[in-house]
Design an enzyme around this catalytic site. Structure first.
Site, short mmCIF file in Angstrom:
data_model
loop_
_atom_site.label_atom_id
_atom_site.label_comp_id
_atom_site.label_asym_id
_atom_site.label_seq_id
_atom_site.Cartn_x
_atom_site.Cartn_y
_atom_site.Cartn_z
N HIS B 56 62.91 91.74 101.61
CA HIS B 56 62.37 92.88 102.14
C HIS B 56 61.55 93.40 100.76
O HIS B 56 61.32 94.57 100.77
CB HIS B 56 63.17 93.91 102.32
N HIS B 218 65.07 92.52 110.15
CA HIS B 218 65.50 91.00 109.92
C HIS B 218 64.93 90.38 111.33
O HIS B 218 65.42 89.26 111.63
CB HIS B 218 66.85 90.92 110.00
#
Lengths: 334, 334
Positions: B56, B218
Site C-alpha cells: 500500500h 486488497h
C-alpha cells in the site's frame, strides 16, 4: 483498455480543471493549456518555462512553483504544445529579466519552442533555450533526431529553478541548466506498454515474459527486447549503460545525484527495491551517491517499468538541488 | 505478470533496503520490518505507531517523520505485521508520554496490535489505540469484521501526528485521531485487479469492460460489478456513497478535507481529471471543500482505479492538517 476518463477528447482539459481546483496557488488556463505560478512576476526573476505532451505527469505542471518552473505548457497526450502556448507562458512570467525555455529533445517540441522563442524575442522578451537530451539508449528515435530528453528534465528544472529563485541572471540560469543536462544520463526499461486515451489500448506490443530495454517515455523502441530478468539484473543493464556514457564526464569518482523513476504503473514497493539495487551497483563501482529521489516523476501514462537518471553533480548543483522547492509534486526545505 | 523484483520472498526486505538508502533520516530495521524516525524520542512527545501489510506504499513507512508517524511496521504483502514488530516500534519511540497505535480495521492487524498493546503495557508503556474503519462500501469483508480501514488512515496519521508534534498528551492525541476517523468516509473503485508477488498474477478476475464499485485495498469485493462508466459517473457513485454516509456527521454544510487517491496504476493525468468531477459534485451539493490532496497515497500494488475519502473537518483538524510535515511521501510547510 479501461480508463478513468470522461472522453479521450477532454482528458487534458479535465486534468487541468482538477489541477486548478487542487492547487489555488497556480493560475491554470484550462482552455489554452498553460499553468503559471501566480507569483511568477514578483521579485523580478528570470522566468523558467517548460512544457510538452501530456501523459508524463507530474512533469511539467507538477513542477510549477517556488524554486522550480514559472510556467508549464500542456500539449495533448504525447503531442507537443503549440508556439502560442509557449508565448503566452513567456509573457505571463516575464519580469524584465528574460525567460529560459526547458525543451525535451523531441522534434515537435524543438520546432515549436524555437518558433515561440523567435516570436517572443520580437515582442522584446529575451529568451534562452536548453535542450534536454539525456537518454543514452538510442540516438534517433520515433519522435527524435538525436538523444531523447527524459529524467534529466527534472534535474534541469529543479536546479535551474533554484538558480532563478536566487536571482541569477538569464545567462547564468541557462548555463547551469545546460551543465546539468550535459552531466546527466538516463536509461529506461518497460515491462508493459502504455495506453493512450485516443488509441484506447496499448501503443505497442510487448509480449508476456518480455521487456523493452532502453524504452522511450512514449514507448518508443529501445536497444533490445529481452526475456524478463530479476530486478538486480535489470539494474545492472540500466546503471551500466548510464555509467558507461557518464564516463565522458569527469571526475570519474565524482558524486552523483540519482533519480529512480517509475513509469506510472510500477508499485512504489518495487521502485524502492530497484533503488536498493542501483545503490549496490554504485557502491560496487565506487561512485558516491550524493542525493537520491525515488518515485513517479516522469511517467508514461500506465506503463510499467522504470528509468534511472544519474547526474554527476558538482557542489553548486548539489547546493541548488537542496534549495527549497514548493510545487505540487516536489516539495522540501520550506 | 511481470514485476520489477528479485523474488517474491525478498520483495519487502528489498524495498526496505531501498528506503533506508534513499532516506538516511529514517532508522530502518530491514530484517524485522520496522521503520523509525531517528529523532522519535527527542522532545518527549507521544509516539505514533502504525503499520500493516506491505503493498500500500507510501502508506505507512512513507509517512514516518516530522509531524506524522514516529514509526511504521511493514508486514509481508497484504499480511499483518506481527506483535513483535509493533512492540519493537513502540519501545523505539517511547519517550515517557505513551504511544498511540493507528490500526486499520483488518482482523489480523487488530489482533496483532491488541496483543502488542498488552505486552507493551506490561513493559510499562502506556498504549492507546485508534481503529480506522472509514470504508462505506461494505460491512464485513474478506479480511474484516465491520468496515475496512482505507484512505482515512492518511488523515488520522497526519492530524494526530501534528497534535503529537505539538506536545499534546496521549489522551488528546488519541481523541483527535478517533474524531478524524469518525468524521471520515471512503469509497474505492477498481478498474483492474492487482497482482501480488507471491501469486505472480491477478488476485481476482475483473473482465474487460467491467469495474468493481466499492473495492477494498486488497482487491476485496465491493458493492457491485458494473460495466465501465465515464469518470463523471464513477465520481457520482463514489461521492454519493461517501456523502450519504457522512450525512450522519453534523454539520451537513461543514467543510470537508478531500483525498482523491490512486490505487497504483492509474495515471496522475486521470486522477486530476477525476478530482475535477469530485469538486463539481461537492459544489453541486453545497459542500465546501476546505483542502484537497490528489495522488497515490494508499495504494494496492498495481491496481488501476481510485478512491475518494472525505473528512468533515472542524477548525482544529484543519489547523493540524496545515501544520508542517516532513516525511518521504508527504511534505509541506517546513
Amino acid at each position: 483498455m479501461k480508463m478513468l476518463i470522461n472522453s479521450p477528447q477532454t482528458v487534458v482539459a479535465d486534468a487541468l480543471r482538477g489541477l486548478a481546483a487542487a492547487h489555488p496557488e497556480l493560475d491554470v488556463d484550462v482552455e489554452r493549456g498553460v499553468v503559471v505560478r501566480r507569483d511568477a512576476r514578483e521579485g523580478g526573476r528570470v522566468g523558467l518555462v517548460s512544457g510538452g505532451g501530456s501523459g508524463h505527469e507530474p512533469l511539467h505542471a507538477g513542477f510549477v512553483g517556488y524554486g522550480m518552473l514559472s510556467a508549464a505548457c500542456a500539449g495533448e497526450v504525447f503531442t507537443s504544445p503549440v508556439p502560442d502556448q509557449m508565448m503566452r507562458a513567456a509573457s505571463a512570467v516575464h519580469a524584465g529579466q528574460g525567460v529560459l525555455f526547458v525543451v525535451k529533445n523531441y522534434t515537435g517540441d524543438v520546432l515549436n519552442f524555437q518558433m515561440a522563442a523567435e516570436l517572443a524575442e520580437e515582442d522584446g522578451v529575451r529568451v534562452e533555450q536548453v535542450l534536454v537530451n539525456d537518454d543514452v539508449a538510442v540516438t534517433d528515435s520515433l519522435y527524435t533526431a538525436g538523444r531523447r530528453g527524459t529524467g534529466a528534465t527534472l534535474f534541469v528544472e529543479k536546479i535551474a529553478g533554484a538558480a532563478a529563485e536566487e536571482g541569477a541572471p538569464l545567462e547564468q540560469v541557462a548555463a547551469i541548466a545546460r551543465r546539468v543536462n550535459e552531466f546527466s544520463r538516463s536509461f529506461g526499461v518497460a515491462l508493459s506498454a502504455c495506453s493512450t486515451p485516443a488509441k484506447g489500448g496499448p501503443t505497442f506490443d510487448l509480449p508476456d515474459g518480455e521487456m523493452e530495454l532502453g524504452v522511450g517515455i512514449h514507448g518508443e523502441p529501445g536497444r533490445e527486447r529481452r526475456a524478463m530478468m530479476p530486478a538486480r539484473e535489470i539494474a545492472e543493464v540500466a546503471v551500466g549503460a548510464v555509467l558507461e556514457d557518464l564516463g565522458e564526464v569527469p571526475p570519474a569518482d565524482g558524486p552523483v545525484l540519482a533519480l529512480v523513476n517509475g513509469m506510472g504503473a510500477t508499485p512504489l514497493l518495487e521502485l524502492y527495491g530497484f533503488h536498493a539495487e542501483v545503490v549496490r551497483l554504485l557502491e560496487a563501482r565506487g561512485v558516491p551517491l550524493a542525493r537520491a529521489l525515488v518515485g513517479n516523476y516522469v511517467t508514461s501514462l500506465d506503463m510499467a517499468g522504470c528509468s534511472v537518471t544519474l547526474c554527476r553533480a558538482d557542489e553548486e548543483m548539489l547546493r541548488l538541488w537542496d534549495a527549497p522547492v514548493q510545487t505540487a509534486a516536489l516539495r522540501w526545505g520550506r
